[in-house]
Design a protein around this motif. Structure first.
Motif, mmCIF file in Angstrom:
data_model
loop_
_atom_site.group_PDB
_atom_site.id
_atom_site.type_symbol
_atom_site.label_atom_id
_atom_site.label_comp_id
_atom_site.label_asym_id
_atom_site.label_seq_id
_atom_site.Cartn_x
_atom_site.Cartn_y
_atom_site.Cartn_z
ATOM 1 N N GLY A 40 -5.455 3.521 -20.053
ATOM 2 C CA GLY A 40 -4.998 2.941 -18.799
ATOM 3 C C GLY A 40 -6.159 2.522 -17.916
ATOM 4 N N SER A 88 -0.838 6.261 -16.926
ATOM 5 C CA SER A 88 -2.133 6.546 -16.320
ATOM 6 C C SER A 88 -2.048 6.462 -14.793
ATOM 7 N N ASN A 93 -0.786 1.678 -18.677
ATOM 8 C CA ASN A 93 -1.049 1.539 -17.248
ATOM 9 C C ASN A 93 -0.054 2.339 -16.414
#
Lengths: 369, 369
Positions: free
Chosen positions: A228, A77, A74
């Motif tokens: 992500g 991304s 996460n």
């Protein structure tokens, strides 16, 4: 790619800029400590960066984001997606990139917390952990500078707002982890509200009063995802606007291949499956092949393929890399950027990359003397 | 680099070859299991490889070498160095590469052992561990094939012989590890003797009776070295020669920079030091910068730079990579191949590479969707 020309151009303009930032007076500081230097831009894919006091100016808030993300995908991304959004509003040719310097660590911590008496600035709702979700999970700030009178001036900003798609919580300390899936309308609603408040707060700083501020909303991927999350909306706020007047929808999806669930495009999945089965037979024991597929407006627009092997020999990896290249050219879609990395437990062994405009893959086998 | 032409050429000749190896009869086998396929060569830097029965033919002896090397750098360096020697005797345009298929696992194990009653083939001397050193540490075989009557025929071979520079031993099981440094003349003497015996043994196989066999001698690096050892001699044995008539000296050195000890060339060390100090200041906390320097005949002929950082953000890594590129172009020597990899605990973050003939670095930042 006019790379050499660009480098030459930038070499000549990699001059030392004197005193910038707080004091706009333009006086030449004698202290080394106020020296700002530009990093030569090696490709217009990338922004020029800023070196200050001999060091790169790292982000003031990023450390907080690192702690906030159980799924590091996460984080990458989010930062990567935000940079792409920034590029379409602040051109890499005109603007100089500076890591976020306005929202500092303690502010970030406060904003990411729940709103309480002790933390009135908290952007997450008041309430019990088990009942009321934490929506806001991470914030990223990117500053865009221009040169004026030999100093750098903030001339644009992009703010990323990461909203959870799943809320993870415990009912008691060290207890089991529960999860609550948040609906898309909740995620949108909360993102827009929080984005609006952040915009208002930033406008209070006189440096940021009149610059364009882009706010982009990101839906975090679940903790167990192999890719992500995705940005789903942004707003451009010019002329000192204190309130977001409109949000633009973004249709971005990141998927993992092979996938069990429904796919955005079956042809892409088939192409990858063909590639995978060709490659998977190469070594007697190949561990796995997965891909991250990046969709914009329903069209595949990028792919990262990860191949995991056992620790094979140098010549075996060379042959394998050549084989992967021929199969990728045969099966994987053209016209989009594709990265393929081949790793063992010892780390990356080789990698291949093809840009959207290129016909051939660049390939590199990592070696050792 | 005529890459496209070569690929086209090879695509057209990536024909399925039928039955080869033991049976030279040329009969078309109906079983899939005897099918041999060539891997498209993507660059003439590399050999074409062989796929048999749907799988790549992995080396028969390599597993043994893996176990034999406490320092994995000796393994990569040995394989990589041997490939380079092979290339100068068996051109990548004319020969097809096959992983060693003649010296199998159990033979390798026997040869690497001490000569005893139970193991008469052992190439290490009889004797007590604490008194008599183990000289021979690893063997690598590379086969070079040509196409004849639709099948592949062995037409050349290279054998690498890895001799210890330090002998590590225990006086009792699980006891302390002692070490004994071996002299260069011992290493040479033993390498030549062992190489001679291997040549004689290989000539007994009728496939190998008349092919050119190159034997190359390698001095293993100590276990704590940050760079592999080096090849120091080779012999080309044509026309079925049963005995090595002459050894050619090779002057190859692999060094680690920065180095405490004496250096092959002070200018190279200075250039690297300048680069290092420029780069090291970039981030507040940069862990380390080291390099492997590869010398042939006293001249620097290749460099691998390893930079270790903490886990920084995507945009921070992009800026850093651009900065490293400008500094490498400024300080590091030209006309030699240079690889620079930038890693964190999360793995490789970005890398740069410049070939000996190229002016610009290729750079790639690893990203995630």
């Amino acid at each position: 790619m006019k790379k050499f020309k660009i480098i030459m151009l930038l070499m000549t303009c990699a001059l030392f800029l004197s005193a910038c930032g707080k004091s706009d007076s333009g006086k030449k500081s004698k202290e080394n400590s106020s020296n700002t230097q530009l990093i030569g831009q090696t490709s217009n894919k990338y922004y020029q960066g800023v070196i200050k006091d001999g060091h790169y100016q790292t982000s003031k808030s990023r450390g907080v984001s690192v702690q906030q993300n159980d799924n590091q995908l996460n984080l990458k991304s989010f930062e990567n997606g935000l940079l792409n959004i920034s590029k379409s509003h602040f051109s890499t040719d005109k603007y100089i990139f500076q890591e976020g310097q306005y929202i500092n660590t303690s502010t970030t911590e406060k904003w990411l917390g729940r709103k309480t008496k002790k933390n009135p600035e908290g952007l997450n709702p008041t309430g019990k952990d088990s009942k009321v979700p934490i929506y806001l999970q991470q914030i990223d700030e990117q500053d865009f500078m221009t040169q004026q009178n030999n100093s750098l001036k903030i001339s644009g900003m992009t703010i990323g707002v990461g909203i959870n798609s799943v809320y993870y919580y415990r009912k008691e300390a060290y207890g089991a982890i529960y999860q609550k899936k948040l609906t898309n309308s909740e995620i949108k609603e909360q993102g827009k509200q929080i984005g609006n408040i952040i915009l208002q707060r930033l406008r209070k700083n006189k440096d940021l009063k009149n610059i364009p501020i882009v706010i982009a909303l990101y839906k975090q991927a679940p903790n167990d995802s192999l890719v992500g999350g995705n940005f789903f909306a942004y707003s451009v706020n010019n002329d000192g606007a204190n309130k977001v007047s409109s949000w633009q929808k973004m249709n971005i999806k990141n998927e993992v291949l092979p996938s069990q669930s429904s796919k955005t495009n079956n042809n892409d999945e088939d192409a990858f499956d063909n590639f995978k089965s060709q490659v998977q037979n190469f070594f007697p024991n190949l561990s796995g092949i997965t891909a991250q597929a990046h969709y914009v407006d329903g069209k595949l627009s990028g792919m990262h393929v990860n191949i995991t092997t056992q620790f094979y020999g140098e010549s075996e990896i060379i042959s394998f890399t050549q084989y992967v290249e021929t199969q990728a050219e045969k099966y994987l879609p053209t016209g989009i950027p594709i990265d393929i990395s081949i790793s063992s437990t010892e780390g990356m062994q080789s990698f291949l990359s093809r840009s959207s405009s290129s016909k051939d893959f660049y390939s590199h086998v990592f070696s050792s003397y």
